[in-house]
Design a protein around this motif. Sequence first.
Motif, short mmCIF file in Angstrom:
data_model
loop_
_atom_site.label_atom_id
_atom_site.label_comp_id
_atom_site.label_asym_id
_atom_site.label_seq_id
_atom_site.Cartn_x
_atom_site.Cartn_y
_atom_site.Cartn_z
N VAL A 46 -8.15 -10.28 -6.13
CA VAL A 46 -6.79 -9.76 -6.06
C VAL A 46 -5.82 -10.93 -6.07
CG1 VAL A 46 -6.94 -9.66 -3.52
CG2 VAL A 46 -5.14 -8.39 -4.73
N GLN A 47 -4.78 -10.82 -6.87
CA GLN A 47 -3.76 -11.85 -7.00
C GLN A 47 -2.38 -11.20 -6.98
OE1 GLN A 47 -5.24 -13.57 -10.70
NE2 GLN A 47 -5.78 -15.44 -9.61
N VAL A 48 -1.45 -11.85 -6.33
CA VAL A 48 -0.07 -11.39 -6.29
C VAL A 48 0.81 -12.50 -6.88
CG1 VAL A 48 1.86 -10.66 -4.84
CG2 VAL A 48 -0.46 -9.95 -4.27
N VAL A 49 1.55 -12.15 -7.89
CA VAL A 49 2.44 -13.10 -8.56
C VAL A 49 3.82 -12.48 -8.65
CG1 VAL A 49 0.58 -14.17 -9.89
CG2 VAL A 49 1.82 -12.23 -10.84
N TYR A 93 -2.12 1.66 0.37
CA TYR A 93 -1.70 0.70 1.39
C TYR A 93 -0.55 1.28 2.20
CZ TYR A 93 1.74 -0.41 -2.25
OH TYR A 93 2.71 -0.33 -3.22
N PRO A 94 -0.43 0.88 3.49
CA PRO A 94 0.60 1.46 4.35
C PRO A 94 2.00 1.15 3.84
CG PRO A 94 -1.05 0.31 5.64
CD PRO A 94 -1.29 -0.06 4.21
N SER A 95 2.91 2.06 4.11
CA SER A 95 4.31 1.86 3.77
C SER A 95 4.95 0.88 4.75
CB SER A 95 5.05 3.19 3.77
OG SER A 95 6.42 3.01 3.50
N ASN A 177 1.27 -10.41 1.45
CA ASN A 177 0.94 -10.31 2.87
C ASN A 177 0.89 -8.86 3.39
OD1 ASN A 177 0.82 -13.15 3.16
ND2 ASN A 177 3.05 -13.24 3.42
N ARG A 178 0.74 -7.90 2.51
CA ARG A 178 0.55 -6.52 2.96
C ARG A 178 -0.91 -6.33 3.32
NH1 ARG A 178 5.06 -3.70 0.62
NH2 ARG A 178 4.30 -1.70 1.45
N THR A 179 -1.17 -5.66 4.43
CA THR A 179 -2.54 -5.53 4.94
C THR A 179 -3.03 -4.09 4.82
OG1 THR A 179 -1.68 -5.20 7.19
CG2 THR A 179 -2.20 -7.46 6.53
N ASP A 180 -4.32 -3.90 5.18
CA ASP A 180 -4.97 -2.58 5.21
C ASP A 180 -4.90 -1.89 3.85
OD1 ASP A 180 -5.62 -2.87 7.90
OD2 ASP A 180 -3.73 -2.00 8.56
N VAL A 181 -5.18 -2.64 2.81
CA VAL A 181 -5.21 -2.08 1.46
C VAL A 181 -6.64 -1.64 1.15
CG1 VAL A 181 -4.62 -2.46 -0.96
CG2 VAL A 181 -3.41 -3.72 0.83
N THR A 182 -6.81 -0.47 0.58
CA THR A 182 -8.13 0.00 0.17
C THR A 182 -8.08 0.54 -1.25
OG1 THR A 182 -7.69 2.19 1.12
CG2 THR A 182 -8.83 0.60 2.52
N ALA A 217 -11.25 -2.53 3.69
CA ALA A 217 -9.84 -2.90 3.72
C ALA A 217 -9.67 -4.39 3.42
CB ALA A 217 -9.24 -2.57 5.09
N PHE A 218 -8.63 -4.71 2.69
CA PHE A 218 -8.30 -6.09 2.39
C PHE A 218 -6.79 -6.25 2.42
CE2 PHE A 218 -8.46 -3.75 -1.58
CZ PHE A 218 -7.37 -4.19 -2.30
N ALA A 219 -6.31 -7.44 2.18
CA ALA A 219 -4.88 -7.72 2.23
C ALA A 219 -4.43 -8.36 0.93
CB ALA A 219 -4.55 -8.64 3.41
N PHE A 220 -3.20 -8.07 0.55
CA PHE A 220 -2.61 -8.76 -0.59
C PHE A 220 -2.28 -10.18 -0.16
CE2 PHE A 220 -1.03 -4.43 -2.10
CZ PHE A 220 -2.03 -4.34 -3.05
N PRO A 221 -2.70 -11.17 -0.93
CA PRO A 221 -2.40 -12.56 -0.53
C PRO A 221 -0.92 -12.89 -0.70
CG PRO A 221 -3.39 -12.51 -2.71
CD PRO A 221 -3.44 -11.10 -2.20
#
Length: 257
Positions: A46-49, A93-95, A177-182, A217-221
């Motif tokens: 997973v990558q966030v740009v 992912y949570p709001s 940095n968003r957490t609890d992603v599935t 669950a994982f997190a967006f970096p």
Amino acid sequence: MHSTLVRLQNVFGFFTTVAFTVATLIALSSFVSPQTPSANISLRNVQVVKGRPHYYSSKREEYAHIKFDLDADLSTLFNWNTKQVFLYMKAVYPSTRASEPPSEAIIWDAILASSSAPWNQNHFVHPDPKSKLPKQSNKKRAAAKTAPKSPFPIGELHLENQKPKYQITDITGKLGNRTDVTLELGWNVQPWVGALTWTNWREIGVWKGLQGGRSKAFAFPEVGAKAARPKDLETEKGSEGHRLVVGEEVPLKKAVV
């Protein structure tokens, strides 16, 4: 003595009654066919740009690119009344606000057709892990009017390091940095006759709930945590993955950054 018109009306009425009765029996018979779907999903990368996720995007924003592994056995979803199954993978992912429901975004989808359905170039063809030959284009397959054969039975998928079809964006414009992603698997079964059925997680009669179907669950970096090459952010190409439906937006011809 009835006239010819009355006789034709009686014959047509009898025919429609029989056809409706047979169609109803076929539709109801689907619910007595056992279903035992199962799936295993794992995150590969997973990558966030920050940039323009689409060529029609009017501004720069953060977007996520997710690759995953999928092992699924959905063969029991196919019976005598199944035409095709619309399969999709979504990220949940949570709001940002606790009072709002979780956000959901589809990152990949496919159309799994039954053996009795007429071939269409948008139908999913499972890549052959042993084949080293280049994949034939949809245009060439349509010209030849041939359907490529899958290396696995209908409804069975084994995908490794699968590229997404769609990038994930958020209404806030931020995803880092968003957490609890599935990742969650879902489907919609389209029968030849009857009502559409969606993903079931509970046991309903002879239908077992989906076993697995969710990743850990994982997190967006954080944005820029790892330098992303343009090749790493490529999406899977497919004719069904390039439609603009919601709002009928007019694409803006701007370069993707």
